[in-house]
Scaffold this motif. Structure first.
Motif, PDB file in Angstrom:
ATOM      1  N   SER A  34       0.808  -1.218   0.000  1.00 42.25           N
ATOM      2  CA  SER A  34       0.000   0.000   0.000  1.00 42.25           C
ATOM      3  C   SER A  34       0.841   1.268   0.000  1.00 42.25           C
ATOM      4  O   SER A  34       0.375   2.325  -0.417  1.00 42.25           O
ATOM      5  CB  SER A  34      -0.925   0.004   1.216  1.00 42.25           C
ATOM      6  N   SER A  35       2.093   1.185   0.486  1.00 41.78           N
ATOM      7  CA  SER A  35       2.936   2.392   0.529  1.00 41.78           C
ATOM      8  C   SER A  35       4.369   2.037   0.153  1.00 41.78           C
ATOM      9  O   SER A  35       4.585   1.437  -0.899  1.00 41.78           O
ATOM     10  CB  SER A  35       2.851   3.042   1.922  1.00 41.78           C
ATOM     11  N   ASP A  36       5.337   2.385   0.989  1.00 46.30           N
ATOM     12  CA  ASP A  36       6.757   2.223   0.648  1.00 46.30           C
ATOM     13  C   ASP A  36       7.106   0.770   0.346  1.00 46.30           C
ATOM     14  O   ASP A  36       6.763  -0.137   1.110  1.00 46.30           O
ATOM     15  CB  ASP A  36       7.636   2.728   1.797  1.00 46.30           C
ATOM     16  N   ALA A  73       9.100  -6.433   6.657  1.00 43.92           N
ATOM     17  CA  ALA A  73       9.293  -4.996   6.863  1.00 43.92           C
ATOM     18  C   ALA A  73       8.488  -4.599   8.088  1.00 43.92           C
ATOM     19  O   ALA A  73       7.475  -5.239   8.417  1.00 43.92           O
ATOM     20  CB  ALA A  73       8.841  -4.195   5.642  1.00 43.92           C
ATOM     21  N   ILE A  74       8.926  -3.544   8.779  1.00 46.96           N
ATOM     22  CA  ILE A  74       8.305  -3.146  10.038  1.00 46.96           C
ATOM     23  C   ILE A  74       6.825  -2.831   9.858  1.00 46.96           C
ATOM     24  O   ILE A  74       5.993  -3.203  10.680  1.00 46.96           O
ATOM     25  CB  ILE A  74       9.031  -1.927  10.636  1.00 46.96           C
ATOM     26  N   GLN A  75       6.463  -2.150   8.765  1.00 54.01           N
ATOM     27  CA  GLN A  75       5.086  -1.669   8.585  1.00 54.01           C
ATOM     28  C   GLN A  75       4.147  -2.711   7.981  1.00 54.01           C
ATOM     29  O   GLN A  75       2.949  -2.462   7.848  1.00 54.01           O
ATOM     30  CB  GLN A  75       5.071  -0.400   7.733  1.00 54.01           C
ATOM     31  N   TYR A  76       4.689  -3.897   7.593  1.00 54.59           N
ATOM     32  CA  TYR A  76       3.850  -4.919   6.960  1.00 54.59           C
ATOM     33  C   TYR A  76       3.921  -6.247   7.719  1.00 54.59           C
ATOM     34  O   TYR A  76       4.874  -6.507   8.459  1.00 54.59           O
ATOM     35  CB  TYR A  76       4.299  -5.156   5.507  1.00 54.59           C
ATOM     36  N   LYS A  77       2.914  -7.085   7.491  1.00 51.87           N
ATOM     37  CA  LYS A  77       2.925  -8.422   8.074  1.00 51.87           C
ATOM     38  C   LYS A  77       3.965  -9.270   7.348  1.00 51.87           C
ATOM     39  O   LYS A  77       4.059  -9.205   6.115  1.00 51.87           O
ATOM     40  CB  LYS A  77       1.546  -9.076   7.946  1.00 51.87           C
ATOM     41  N   ASP A  99      -0.700  -4.524   5.210  1.00 48.53           N
ATOM     42  CA  ASP A  99      -0.353  -3.577   6.274  1.00 48.53           C
ATOM     43  C   ASP A  99      -0.492  -4.221   7.643  1.00 48.53           C
ATOM     44  O   ASP A  99      -1.408  -5.009   7.898  1.00 48.53           O
ATOM     45  CB  ASP A  99      -1.258  -2.344   6.220  1.00 48.53           C
ATOM     46  N   LYS A 100       0.436  -3.882   8.527  1.00 49.62           N
ATOM     47  CA  LYS A 100       0.363  -4.352   9.905  1.00 49.62           C
ATOM     48  C   LYS A 100      -0.502  -3.360  10.690  1.00 49.62           C
ATOM     49  O   LYS A 100      -0.143  -2.198  10.857  1.00 49.62           O
ATOM     50  CB  LYS A 100       1.761  -4.450  10.518  1.00 49.62           C
ATOM     51  N   THR A 102      -2.228  -1.912  14.016  1.00 46.23           N
ATOM     52  CA  THR A 102      -2.097  -1.891  15.475  1.00 46.23           C
ATOM     53  C   THR A 102      -3.471  -1.664  16.083  1.00 46.23           C
ATOM     54  O   THR A 102      -4.117  -0.643  15.834  1.00 46.23           O
ATOM     55  CB  THR A 102      -1.142  -0.767  15.927  1.00 46.23           C
ATOM     56  N   ASN A 197      16.145  -3.095  15.099  1.00 45.27           N
ATOM     57  CA  ASN A 197      15.937  -3.174  13.654  1.00 45.27           C
ATOM     58  C   ASN A 197      16.185  -4.554  13.059  1.00 45.27           C
ATOM     59  O   ASN A 197      15.513  -4.943  12.096  1.00 45.27           O
ATOM     60  CB  ASN A 197      16.833  -2.162  12.929  1.00 45.27           C
TER      61      ASN A 197
END
Length: 256
Positions: A34-36, A73-77, A99-100, A102, A197
């Motif tokens: 959806s994004s980066d 990636a941090i922002q995704y599952k 997307d992950k 919260t 990280n």
């Protein structure tokens, strides 16, 4: 005669399939989200290979049939993909990340925030403290020093023709002590950032029991190459460094 021919053909097919399963080849891939989609971690957990995506979400990694590819990636599952014969034949992997999300325990209804910090403060019940801009006086807008950095600055500056403060602090060893303290703080901060990280990626490919992980990162921080490498902000180089250090660490604890 016919059964013998069938048996030969079957043996050849099995041999060819076995060869394909063991053969490693470079596979291209494309990640969508959806994004980066740049700098997403691509890990071949089976072959212990690692790479990252480029700005377009594209990557290339060595793999064989039945290898497990982890995309993280941090922002995704996290997404795991099993390499199939079709993927080996096409030499291409396509993956879409979710997307992950919260989840919040509770929702507090209040004033709507616009994202403009000054506007949101003025619209809230809180009053903003006066600063040097409000009073029309000059002020410092650079990076704030830590307590140790402020103490070192005080210890190494002075006024007069011959400033005594820096000389006395140098003779007493206080300047050296403060520099050492700042160096330790820099290493601790770099270690915390690296753990946050890369721990998940590192221990996904190379297992280490939980009780030994803190000890391992202190072992890493003792290496003189660790701090300069952390300043490069290069996840790929840092992960390769951590993997080598982990092998050294495992050998050391096995010898103890």
């Amino acid at each position: 005669m016919l059964p013998i021919k069938k048996a030969i053909i079957l043996i050849l097919c099995i041999s060819k399939f076995g060869f394909l399963c063991s053969q490693s080849t470079e596979i291209r891939g494309k990640v969508t989200a959806s994004s980066d989609i740049d700098r997403i971690h691509i890990i071949n957990k089976t072959a212990n290979r690692f790479t990252i995506t480029n700005d377009d979400g594209e990557f290339e990694i060595s793999a064989s049939i039945n290898d497990t590819i982890l995309i993280s990636a941090i922002q995704y599952k996290p997404l795991e993909i099993l390499v199939t014969p079709f993927m080996m034949q096409s030499k291409f992997i396509s993956a879409h990340l979710t997307d992950k999300i919260t989840e919040l325990d509770e929702v507090v209804i209040g004033k709507i925030l616009t994202g403009d910090l000054l506007s949101d403060i003025e619209n809230s019940d809180k009053k903003r403290d006066l600063n040097f801009y409000d009073l029309g006086i000059p002020g410092y807008t650079g990076k704030l020093k830590t307590q140790s950095e402020r103490r070192l600055h005080e210890a190494t500056t002075g006024s007069g023709l011959v400033p005594l403060n820096p000389i006395l602090n140098w003779l007493s060893g206080r300047t050296k002590e403060l520099k050492g303290q700042i160096a330790m703080e820099n290493i601790d901060n770099a270690m915390d950032k690296t753990k946050s990280n890369l721990s998940e990626l590192l221990f996904n490919t190379k297992v280490l029991e939980e009780s030994k992980r803190v000890e391992f990162f202190y072992f890493v921080s003792d290496d003189p190459n660790f701090l300069p490498l952390s300043k490069l902000n290069n996840d790929l180089k840092m992960l390769e460094f951590l993997q080598k250090k982990l092998e050294e660490f495992k050998m050391q604890i096995e010898d103890d």
